[in-house]
Design an enzyme around this catalytic site. Sequence first.
Site, PDB file in Angstrom:
ATOM      1  N   LYS A 177     -13.394  13.080  -0.668  1.00 22.06           N
ATOM      2  CA  LYS A 177     -13.590  11.641  -0.739  1.00 22.06           C
ATOM      3  C   LYS A 177     -14.806  11.301   0.100  1.00 22.06           C
ATOM      4  O   LYS A 177     -14.868  11.641   1.259  1.00 22.06           O
ATOM      5  CB  LYS A 177     -12.387  10.898  -0.178  1.00 22.06           C
ATOM      6  CG  LYS A 177     -11.248  10.807  -1.140  1.00 22.06           C
ATOM      7  CD  LYS A 177     -10.293   9.703  -0.762  1.00 22.06           C
ATOM      8  CE  LYS A 177     -10.805   8.368  -1.201  1.00 22.06           C
ATOM      9  NZ  LYS A 177     -10.811   8.180  -2.640  1.00 22.06           N
ATOM     10  N   HIS A 220       0.822  -1.211   0.000  1.00 21.15           N
ATOM     11  CA  HIS A 220       0.000   0.000   0.000  1.00 21.15           C
ATOM     12  C   HIS A 220       0.852   1.256   0.000  1.00 21.15           C
ATOM     13  O   HIS A 220       0.447   2.300  -0.488  1.00 21.15           O
ATOM     14  CB  HIS A 220      -0.935  -0.012   1.206  1.00 21.15           C
ATOM     15  CG  HIS A 220      -1.600  -1.337   1.395  1.00 21.15           C
ATOM     16  ND1 HIS A 220      -1.007  -2.345   2.107  1.00 21.15           N
ATOM     17  CD2 HIS A 220      -2.761  -1.814   0.917  1.00 21.15           C
ATOM     18  CE1 HIS A 220      -1.796  -3.403   2.073  1.00 21.15           C
ATOM     19  NE2 HIS A 220      -2.860  -3.111   1.357  1.00 21.15           N
ATOM     20  N   HIS A 272      -8.411   5.566   0.172  1.00 20.22           N
ATOM     21  CA  HIS A 272      -7.263   5.719  -0.744  1.00 20.22           C
ATOM     22  C   HIS A 272      -7.172   7.178  -1.163  1.00 20.22           C
ATOM     23  O   HIS A 272      -7.905   7.623  -2.029  1.00 20.22           O
ATOM     24  CB  HIS A 272      -7.447   4.853  -1.988  1.00 20.22           C
ATOM     25  CG  HIS A 272      -7.442   3.390  -1.699  1.00 20.22           C
ATOM     26  ND1 HIS A 272      -8.580   2.694  -1.414  1.00 20.22           N
ATOM     27  CD2 HIS A 272      -6.433   2.500  -1.638  1.00 20.22           C
ATOM     28  CE1 HIS A 272      -8.269   1.424  -1.194  1.00 20.22           C
ATOM     29  NE2 HIS A 272      -6.983   1.282  -1.320  1.00 20.22           N
TER      30      HIS A 272
END
Lengths: 330, 708
Positions: free
Chosen positions: B587, B234, B593
């Site tokens: 978001k 990640h 993410h």
Amino acid sequence: MSLKDAEWYVQGVLEQDRKILAKTITLIESSLPAHQELGQAVVDRLLPHTGESVRVGITGVPGAGKSTFIESLGVMLLETGHRVAVLAVDPSSTRSGGSILADKTRMERLSASDVAFIRPSPSGGTLGGVARKTRETMLVCEAAGFDVVIIETVGVGQSETTVSSMVDFFLVLLIPGGGDELQGIKKGVIEIADVIAINKADGDNIEKAEKARKEYETALHLLTPASSNWIPPVLTCSAIEMTGIKEVWDTILEHRNKLTGTGELREIRQKQSLDWMLSIIDDGIRDWFYGKPEVKKKLPKISLEVEKGLKEPTIAAREILFTLRKENKD
Amino acid sequence: MSEHQGKKKWLELAEKELRGKPVESLNWKTPEGIEVKPLYTAEDIEGLECVNTIPGVSPYVRGPKATMYAGRPWTIRQYAGFSTAKESNEFYRKNLAAGQKGLSVAFDLATHRGYDSDHPRVVGDVGKAGVAVDSVEDMKILFDRIPLGEMSVSMTMNGAVLPILAGYIVAAEEQGVSQDKLAGTIQNDILKEYLTRNTYIYPPEPSMRIVSDIIEYCSKNMPKYNTVSISGYHIMEAGANSVLQTAFTLADGLEYVKAALAKGLDIDDFAPRLSFFFGIGMNFFMDIAMLRAARFLWAEIMSRFNPKKPQSSMLRTHCQTSGWSLTQQDPYNNIIRTTLECLSAVLGGTQSLHTNSFDEAIGLPTDFSARIARNTQIIVQEESQICHVVDPLGGSYYVEYLTNSIVEEARKIMKEIEDLGGMAKAIEMGMPKRMIEESAARKQARIDMGKDVIVGVNKYTIEEDLIDDIREVPATVRDEQVARLKEIKSKRDNDAVKKALDAITKCAESGGNLLEACIPAMRARATVGEVTEAMEKVFGRFVATTQCISGAFSSEYGDSEIIKSIQKRTEEFMNREGRRPRILVTKMGQDGHDRGMKVIATAFADLGFDVDISPMFQTPEEAAKMAIENDVHVVGASSLAAGHKTLVPQLIENLKRMGGEDIKVVAGGVIPPQDYQYLYDAGVAGVFGPGSVIADTANRVLNLIEQK
């Protein structure tokens, strides 16, 4: 933006319409003369509805946890029935002129609340503009019924002195640091503090915070307080753990009560009104001067000559100012 | 010819071929800042500390096992999960029948963040980017007819790690499988969540306690179970280069070791069960070298704790090919990219591998794309004959040199982290995040300028998009989950549940092992959300602080004409409108993410926009309120987890309701072209898929703002 008439803005603000409040602030912040003129007309008409809020300025070095502190304080105030407005001035990049306004990411609960209003503003490139815009924005928020207005600035420049000239109470937020206790904050900023709060007094930091508190207390004793009725206290708190926040607010209220009682608060605000008038005149002269076709024409050329060392700065300045005198005779 | 003479001769020849240009003109500086020459010879690896080692022996540069793939090839382990437990279960069983060896479960974002499917904050997330699991009942369906005593199951779970692991243990128990038989991995790597993906729940301190509680419990009761999968993947996907990935991952690992030791555990009781997870990108030799360097460094780090068992200092890793390297444009190219990355992981000596499906930049993998992805590995493993020799690149001058360079560079960063007081402290100070974001912004700028070539995106582009077969999760998944939650709650013994939940709260308050406390609650059919809440009462929910760097994008770009022309446009806009174009980047939903959103924020600010950033995990209503309050011209909604069709239209509705109909809405991220029309119909003004060039995006956004 398409402009409405002043009435539309005034009514909207007084009716606490969030969208119109936001549009009014945009108007005030605009760099276009037509917007500013309309903005002034709106502010003029809103002035009778202002003056009732607690005005708090908050500053601190980057990383001191200002936004998180405001989130904790703000949420606490909402719970006790206050309506809170937060104005955050963010530095713009000098290179591109753009800016990143991320304060709200740390004010998650406050920004989601219906009785809170948060407006981050880019500081922009305009000279002295921040002061006028921030003050008028604060007044508009008051007219919209917010009874606590918090103004947040980054504690490294002159904007603090400017902000302190429009608030009732100025809070400087610090963190326990290692050794270098002044943390890059200007001494002048400490001098205008009505309270210093040492944030991040949690976990391993509690002892360090207490130590820093004592050191600042000593340091503050060496300064002459601005009011004989108020010696700025030094407190510790943890915005993350929500400890010590209430004490900070109580201190603000205590300050308010004391200075209201002695009549100083009124004096401070009267003095601020005078400063405000003078700064409007300053801004006006500046805009008028730099807007002159003659100045606009000459300034870039002379600037270049000074930059290249072809002309002494003092001579150049006099030359430009002389234009003005000459023009006035015409 | 001696080595020296040979090199001299080569230089002569080379300069002749270059027609007088110096041979140094061929040098290439990698994103890691490593200078790569066109030729490596024996003298380049003379005296390097990591050459001339033996596989299976410390420092394990050449592999943790003596025989590596010659003895047993890597495990083909495909990560998957979507929709309901029943659908995912069918998908798993099909894959196992087709040659996949291990399971790897993807949970939906609601589950990751510890919300039940009926929670108001997760309306757009249920079953989207993974499977929805609310209780043991879902877990049992998920593993139906999959013998948990034989199948190694990997679960990507970090936030709601306790209820999920407890649920898995209970599901196995009800299959008749005891804890000591369970083999597999739980990701349980919370530190990187604060760095990149943001699927945490609690603040760092209690979260670290949870990690060490799990390590403690498993070291006593589940000896075959990997307790932490320390993940660089990640970190890479967030934009880190290979050196940063190595340094931050190992520093995370070190932090877990310290936490477990602080619990009083013996190093040899838990260290052998720590595993790793690396991301493999398109820098072919670099990432081979990265895996070799990581093994060397881990052995070095662990040696200071004087382990007795060799396994304690042996880095075993899972790998996954990069999702960031996949493109939406000309997507079949992704099959080739994934093949190269697969090869890189294998030559680097991974223990298991996931290969991405070619359509993952567009949506969830279909049966077809999943088959191609799986077969990519099977073909490399069974057709290419590369498994016969251990570490075939051992001794390659170039690979050994790169390995050594990564070791040296990563060591420097790890030293910096140690000086800050360890990884937890460094994260708190924002140091790693800043470095990752800077690396990401620079990479985006290189792509936009065509310095990093991506076929189909910035070179050899084609007109049409080919894919039309897309897997879509039906909107009814949430309804199904909500109905099942209701049923479970009506059938269970609510008093027993309450008692078990209270016990968890008490354990959170006063100490004791939290995994041990969560098992009875899950057994009594408490839900994931309830167990999470039982601890939230004590720990609180963590809110991320978003910081954004500025200047990185434009500094990589240099004084490019495109940049200047956009800066000029924003300047003109300001002269005309009285302020800069203002954009809110947001978001919504539980998708954490945030790389895309940050790259956009950084770049747009560098281009002269005023950029507002919203907190993470917004509801459409909250985002609309913020847009109106800040009086922005446009809202950019970033979506990477399939929530766009619910959340973006809701944002537009809320804007209209609040009087912000003049505010334009654009969407970006992983959005299948099939959905564009749907979004346009809902009022979206522009859609920007993966691979969008920032400069074009900025110009298009400006066009939208300017047309009123």
